[in-house]
Design an enzyme around this catalytic site. Structure first.
Site, short mmCIF file in Angstrom:
data_model
loop_
_atom_site.label_atom_id
_atom_site.label_comp_id
_atom_site.label_asym_id
_atom_site.label_seq_id
_atom_site.Cartn_x
_atom_site.Cartn_y
_atom_site.Cartn_z
N ASP A 177 94.08 58.32 85.93
CA ASP A 177 92.70 58.10 86.33
C ASP A 177 92.34 58.98 87.54
OD1 ASP A 177 92.64 56.18 84.40
OD2 ASP A 177 92.46 54.47 85.75
N GLU A 278 89.97 55.39 77.35
CA GLU A 278 90.40 55.48 78.75
C GLU A 278 89.24 55.15 79.69
OE1 GLU A 278 92.91 55.87 80.60
OE2 GLU A 278 94.50 57.01 79.60
N THR A 279 89.54 54.36 80.71
CA THR A 279 88.56 54.00 81.71
C THR A 279 89.22 53.98 83.08
OG1 THR A 279 86.78 52.42 82.17
CG2 THR A 279 88.93 51.50 81.63
N ASN A 281 90.71 52.27 85.73
CA ASN A 281 91.18 50.92 86.05
C ASN A 281 92.55 50.89 86.74
OD1 ASN A 281 93.03 51.44 83.99
ND2 ASN A 281 91.97 50.17 82.47
N ASP A 423 78.13 49.57 72.45
CA ASP A 423 77.56 49.02 73.67
C ASP A 423 76.18 49.64 73.91
OD1 ASP A 423 77.89 47.58 76.27
OD2 ASP A 423 77.79 49.61 77.07
N GLU A 463 74.94 46.60 69.71
CA GLU A 463 74.39 45.70 70.72
C GLU A 463 72.97 46.21 70.92
OE1 GLU A 463 75.55 43.94 75.09
OE2 GLU A 463 75.66 46.12 74.81
#
Length: 782
Positions: A177, A278-279, A281, A423, A463
């Site tokens: 990250d 991947e984010t 975090n 989303d 959504e």
């Protein structure tokens, strides 16, 4: 040591080449068949090594070809020069090779590295250096230099800065990250006068070139969407607190795979996983007992291709991809389809960090093609934001449209994922070029229509809302799309928890139980377009909906603190009565599972999981939010009821219609496909259905017409506080009513449900006393 030798060679070769081609410039000659034979890298080119050939058909990203040469392909519609910098280590090291990519048309830059030049490098890491308007290429430029700089953002909105090593948007895996224990300075990634010349090469995330990309895992859906029951859960939270698993497997893809049999036994047919991309975090564990700055849910993509490393027990290069594939296969082996939550509406790069708009972080997309990937605002230094957290994806731009479709195809065709939940999906159909929002679901080249046409075997679930004006678009998505039905959620919550203050007519309830024809049927879509839910990850749990009166997000770790969260939970603690709370939870679960459309429950709903009334636990990577598997024992009775209801739906196709059911007899057996009734046995007419003071509704479904094992099903819901005598419809000769379930507390000792073959036959009478706030299920059979 090896890296230092290569760097020395790089410098010598660059000096020799500078007279004719400019420093670091590639030398290329025309080859046969439209290909180019090139010494496309500047570094250790072993003398006598046969040159590699650029493959113009190789996919975007970095891939080894059959000969072991590394093919590189990067797309940017505005870049003027692109270099790929290769590393032998992911962090804290200099590059070992620089590759100048050639412009090959249609905004694609390509290069190739001979296999011999990579000999001895176990894992190839890479990033991109990009020049363009606002930061022109200068042969004298070196990392940390401002040679060629004109503006951080120009009048057209271009943002280029070669001092920022960029992550390839098509990288299949990512090294780390941007922020973690070894590097926490976020400003180092930004532009602007203070950090414009800060070189990020040593510490920036890098793409990983997979030595083997594995055998594609084919999707294997468990029947059509209408036959599914979806279990929405966070991958890490699913098993992080599962004591029966080895510590190394908890919270991982491999750990989740061990639950496939559990879900199949429960009666679930599809698992929907919160984002697996991947984010950012890695900071979550820096202070395990703090929620400050943590990102648990993962709705902030660092990549649209790379699977989250933190969810893998094997985090070595290639490990996350293999483990995810194996997990998908494990679910498929149990007949469980896999749906993945995808976040394409914005990225982890976020917005500009100052009022002038010239300070903004560069991780990937922004520095490669800012105007191609992001929708600009009224002025080019700012952005349009209809998602609440960052710039909209530029859904009118070809490069942005293509990467979404390419990523979906990769996850579907290569990783085996069966479907996707999008989303804030209206952002992907924004037809406005700049500084506004205009929903356009009909553009044949738009993301919505292309996804349905190009991935016809994938489930597409929207959504259907955002945060900006005009983004609430429930019921307006095109054919091939299903939608999260927030109107279903609100109607059920109002009827159960706010019947004295919210006006819910029996007609509204009938529409929701029938698949919300008013939202989807009127534009030609089937009931399966409605993804019905009472709760989701974003909000209270199913148990908390009936044990809380609203959110409590300010409590200490591990159940808080969390900011935000709706103030309109429509929750009620049932007066604090635990018996009434359990009954309300049963009734809510039963209403969901007898409704036409596709039901979705949230992980742990089957055992009344609690978050202690936190309704926005996006930042809580904590034991309070992970699934508590000890509830299988303490909530054994409710779990058994939920399991029975899930299986009942699975076993009765009458509850899963392919089309909206008419109020007429289609097969001549004397029963309409569906009919609604009042408590006195009369058919519910329009005045009754429109009367919000009425709180009873029953429906009878013709089972024979639906191929159901029962001749008919009778479902009655009493929304009154007190019991009511229900007049039952007459049965056919030789048939009688059998009691399947009554959610009222009087039957709690019997589990509120009778197993197939054990349903008691009702006495020869035409009335049933149904308690307040309860639901009754009968089947007509011999």
């Amino acid at each position: 040591m090896r890296g230092r030798r290569w760097l020395l060679a790089l410098g010598l070769l660059a000096a020799c080449a500078s007279e004719t081609a400019g420093e670091h410039e590639s030398v290329a000659t025309a080859g046969s068949g439209g290909a180019t034979t090139a010494s496309s890298s500047v570094g250790v080119g072993g003398e006598g090594t046969p040159p590699a050939t650029i493959d113009d058909d190789s996919p975007l990203g970095a891939h080894f070809d059959a000969a072991g040469h590394l093919q590189l392909a990067v797309r940017s519609g505005a870049a003027e020069r692109v270099e790929a910098w290769l590393y032998a280590e992911s962090f804290g090291a200099d590059e070992v090779l620089r590759v100048v990519l050639e412009a090959r048309g249609e905004g694609v830059f390509r290069g190739v590295v001979d296999a011999a030049e990579l000999e001895g490098i176990e894992t190839v890491y890479y990033g991109l250096r990009v020049w363009g308007p606002g930061f022109a290429y200068d042969p004298g430029w070196t990392p940390g230099s401002d040679l060629g700089f004109v503006a951080d953002v120009d009048e057209a909105g271009h943002r280029f800065n070669p001092n920022k090593l960029l992550l390839d948007p098509y990288a299949r895996e990512i090294s780390h990250d941007p922020f973690h224990a070894g590097h926490s300075d976020g400003f180092a990634y930004t532009t602007g006068p203070d950090h414009r010349t800060t070189d990020t090469g040593a510490f920036a995330p890098k793409g990983i070139v997979l030595r083997s990309e594995g055998t594609p895992a084919k999707p294997r859906r468990a029947g059509p969407l209408r036959d599914q029951t979806i279990y929405e859960v966070h991958l890490r939270g699913f098993t992080k607190a599962e004591p029966s698993l080895p510590e190394a497997l908890r919270g991982t893809y491999a750990g989740a795979a061990t639950k496939a049999a559990y879900l199949a036994d429960l009666g679930v047919t599809a698992i929907e996983l919160l984002p697996l991309h991947e984010t950012q975090n890695e900071q979550n564990d820096l202070d395990p007992e703090s929620a400050s700055g943590d990102n648990y849910w993962g709705y902030s993509s660092l990549s649209f291709f790379a699977p989250e490393r933190r969810f893998a027990s094997d985090r070595s290069p290639g490990g996350p991809t293999r483990e995810l594939r194996d997990m998908v296969q494990a679910f498929h082996d149990e007949g469980i389809a896999v749906i993945v939550d995808v976040v394409f509406n914005h990225t982890a790069e976020g917005d500009a960090w100052n009022q002038a708009g010239d300070v903004a972080p560069f991780f990937s997309w922004r520095g490669l093609d800012n105007t191609g990937y992001y929708q600009l605002g009224q002025d080019a230094a700012h952005y349009q934001n209809d998602n609440g957290v960052g710039p909209n994806l530029a859904s009118t731009q070809p490069i942005a449209r293509d990467i979404v479709i390419d990523a979906l195809r990769y996850w579907h065709e290569e990783l085996g994922v069966d479907g996707f939940r999008f989303d804030l999906a209206p952002i992907l159909a924004n037809g406005c070029e700049q500084g506004c929002f205009a929903f356009d679901a009909n553009d044949p080249d738009g993301i919505l229509r292309r996804a349905a046409a190009e991935l016809p075997d994938a489930w597409l679930i929207a959504e259907p809302w955002g945060t900006g004006p005009g983004t609430y678009q429930i019921g307006h998505f095109p054919p091939g799309w299903a939608e999260w039905n927030g109107a279903y959620r609100d109607t059920i919550r109002d009827d159960q928890n706010r019947s004295t203050t919210a006006a819910v007519t029996p007609g509204w309830l009938a529409d929701r139980l029938s698949g919300s024809w008013s939202l989807f049927g009127d534009d030609g879509r089937p009931p399966a377009a409605s993804i019905n839910f009472v709760v989701a990850h974003d909000g209270l749990t199913h148990g908390d909906l009936y044990r809380c009166n609203g959110k409590n997000n300010g409590q200490p770790w591990p159940y808080g603190p969390s900011d935000g969260g709706t103030d309109d939970d429509r929750a009620w603690d049932q007066g604090g009565d635990p018996v009434a709370q359990r009954q309300a939870a049963r009734t809510g679960m039963a209403l969901l599972l007898v409704s036409a459309g596709v039901p979705m429950i949230t992980g742990g709903d089957e055992m009344r999981r609690t978050q202690q009334c936190n309704n926005n636990a996006y930042n809580l990577d904590s034991p309070g939010i992970w699934l508590d598997w000890s509830l299988l024992a303490s909530e054994e009775r409710f779990h058994a009821f939920a399991r029975s209801m899930l299986r009942f739906r699975r076993d009765h196709p009458a509850l899963r219609p392919a089309a909206y059911r008419p109020f007429v007899d289609g097969n001549g057996n004397g029963l309409p496909a569906v009919a609604f009734f009042r408590d006195d046995g009369a058919v519910a007419d329009a005045p009754y259905l429109d009367d919000a003071s009425r709180h009873f509704l029953a429906l009878r479904i013709d089972g024979e017409e639906a191929g159901d094992p029962a001749r008919s099903l009778f479902i009655a819901y009493n929304g009154w506080d007190q019991g009511i005598v229900v007049t039952l419809p007459a049965t056919a000769t030789g048939q009688t009513w059998h009691l399947v379930s009554d959610t009222h507390a009087w039957l709690e000792g019997e589990g509120n449900f009778y197993a197939p073959g054990q349903e008691p036959v009702l006495p020869q009478q035409d009335e049933y006393l149904l308690g307040g706030r309860a639901l009754l299920i009968l089947v007509e059979s011999p």
